[in-house]
Design an enzyme around this catalytic site. Structure first.
Site, PDB file in Angstrom:
ATOM      1  N   PHE A  80       0.816  -1.211   0.000  1.00 43.56           N
ATOM      2  CA  PHE A  80       0.000   0.000   0.000  1.00 43.56           C
ATOM      3  C   PHE A  80       0.855   1.270   0.000  1.00 43.56           C
ATOM      4  CE2 PHE A  80      -1.915   3.343   2.691  1.00 43.56           C
ATOM      5  CZ  PHE A  80      -3.048   3.625   1.941  1.00 43.56           C
ATOM      6  N   SER A 148       2.525  -7.282   1.996  1.00 43.73           N
ATOM      7  CA  SER A 148       1.449  -6.491   2.596  1.00 43.73           C
ATOM      8  C   SER A 148       0.216  -6.503   1.698  1.00 43.73           C
ATOM      9  CB  SER A 148       1.953  -5.073   2.876  1.00 43.73           C
ATOM     10  OG  SER A 148       1.116  -4.404   3.788  1.00 43.73           O
ATOM     11  N   MET A 149      -0.275  -5.341   1.240  1.00 45.53           N
ATOM     12  CA  MET A 149      -1.409  -5.328   0.322  1.00 45.53           C
ATOM     13  C   MET A 149      -1.105  -6.140  -0.929  1.00 45.53           C
ATOM     14  SD  MET A 149      -3.074  -2.101  -1.768  1.00 45.53           S
ATOM     15  CE  MET A 149      -1.745  -2.158  -2.991  1.00 45.53           C
ATOM     16  N   ASP A 278       6.306  -7.638  13.700  1.00 44.25           N
ATOM     17  CA  ASP A 278       5.417  -6.855  12.836  1.00 44.25           C
ATOM     18  C   ASP A 278       4.326  -6.185  13.676  1.00 44.25           C
ATOM     19  OD1 ASP A 278       3.678  -5.860  10.904  1.00 44.25           O
ATOM     20  OD2 ASP A 278       3.909  -7.601   9.592  1.00 44.25           O
ATOM     21  N   HIS A 306       7.355  -5.031   9.967  1.00 48.24           N
ATOM     22  CA  HIS A 306       6.521  -5.209   8.774  1.00 48.24           C
ATOM     23  C   HIS A 306       7.307  -4.964   7.488  1.00 48.24           C
ATOM     24  CE1 HIS A 306       2.764  -5.502   6.587  1.00 48.24           C
ATOM     25  NE2 HIS A 306       2.993  -4.332   6.001  1.00 48.24           N
TER      26      HIS A 306
END
Length: 337
Positions: A80, A148-149, A278, A306
């Site tokens: 993202f 992630s995304m 994370d 993360h």
């Protein structure tokens, strides 16, 4: 001292002073320009070339290195509000003869942004499939990497287009329910309760908010100068309205647990890499994936948050290469049996 020699030193000093002064001026006055130059230089140094691909009236921007060969190509999907250049830290540690493709996700950087586009996770997976077909990446099954995304999109892609995928690497992927709330999820709940959802921690608009975001995303504490923080914010501010729209789209019920809803359909050999510390997406998601996906290899990185790609690029690159080597060895043994 000879006058000609003195003149030579004056000219040389002046020649050196110009780029130094330009650098200092850029650092103080236009830090965002310096960041763009930095990425341009790094891409050039690593041999990554930027290209565009069009699907009807939609444009994808991507960078690549190498050509398709006997080993699977690797397609990388960023997270993202990031862009294709976030992968450069890992590209540095990958062999130059591997065919690598890093694409700007829908609406990001050089890829088309449209108010009419579907930015749900499923919608993004469809767009990435269009990109894959545009550049004919799926002539042979390829290895897909997402973080992630982008990890959420990658998992859904692997479930929906299994014939395209030879193997899959998910790095701290979104799209999973968690039994333990991360620091980020707790912050979101507090913002919702106070009706301040416009203050999303992953969408900074000041250097101070940028510093807070970096602390949230990284276990390693990077000492970032104020001017660089300002530059990072300046680069992002023109896109913050889009990021807010996108964020609300991917946390909506339609997309929030997309990976969880599709993980049982993933048949490709899968590797999961997660930072143990994370604070954005809890590491417990790794066990959720390993219990649902057959032939799933999980690697938990100690002292890592993360931003695995930034914090542990060499380790991440080595894990991907080791995973691909293992699959190649298994495939050879099957052929010989």
């Amino acid at each position: 001292m000879d006058l000609d020699v003195l003149n030579m030193f004056v000219i040389a000093g002046g020649t050196l002073a110009i780029p130094i002064l330009a650098f200092v001026a850029s650092f103080l006055l236009w830090p965002s320009a310096l960041i763009r130059i930095y990425y341009w230089y790094w891409r050039r140094a690593l041999g990554m070339q930027v290209r565009y691909a069009n699907y009807d009236d939609y444009q994808f921007c991507y960078s690549y290195r190498g050509r398709p060969g006997y080993r699977p190509s690797i397609l990388m999907l960023h997270g993202f509000s990031a862009h294709k250049d976030m992968w450069l830290s890992i590209v540095k540690f990958l062999p130059k003869n591997l065919h690598l493709v890093c694409v700007d996700m829908p609406g990001h950087e050089g890829t088309t942004r449209s108010d009419l586009d579907d930015y749900s996770i499923s919608g993004q997976a469809k767009r990435i499939h269009q990109f894959v077909e545009c550049i004919k990446l799926n002539r042979r099954p390829f290895h897909l990497v997402g973080t992630s995304m982008g990890g959420n999109v990658a998992g859904v892609y692997a479930a929906q287009y299994p014939e395209d995928i030879s193997s899959l690497t998910l790095i701290c992927p979104a799209g999973l329910p968690s039994t333990t709330d991360s620091k980020f999820i707790k912050q979101l709940r507090e913002l919702q309760e106070s009706k301040r959802i416009d203050r999303i921690p992953l969408i900074p608009s000041t250097p101070e908010e940028m510093a807070d975001m970096l602390k949230l995303c990284s276990y390693v504490r990077f000492k970032v100068p104020q001017q660089i923080l300002q530059g990072l914010v300046d680069v992002r501010i023109p896109h913050n309205e889009f990021y807010r729209k996108l964020f609300l789209e991917i946390v909506d019920e339609k997309s929030r647990h997309s990976l969880h809803e599709n993980m049982s359909k993933i048949k490709a050999p899968t590797q999961v890499i997660w930072g143990k510390q994370d604070q954005v997406l809890d590491v417990s998601g790794a066990s959720v994936l390993s219990s649902a996906i057959p032939n799933c290899h999980v690697y938990i990185l100690e002292n890592c948050g993360h931003s695995v790609v930034v914090e542990r690029p060499r380790k991440t690159a080595n894990l991907i290469l080791e995973f691909l080597a293992l699959l190649h060895s298994i495939d050879n043994n099957k052929k010989q049996a």
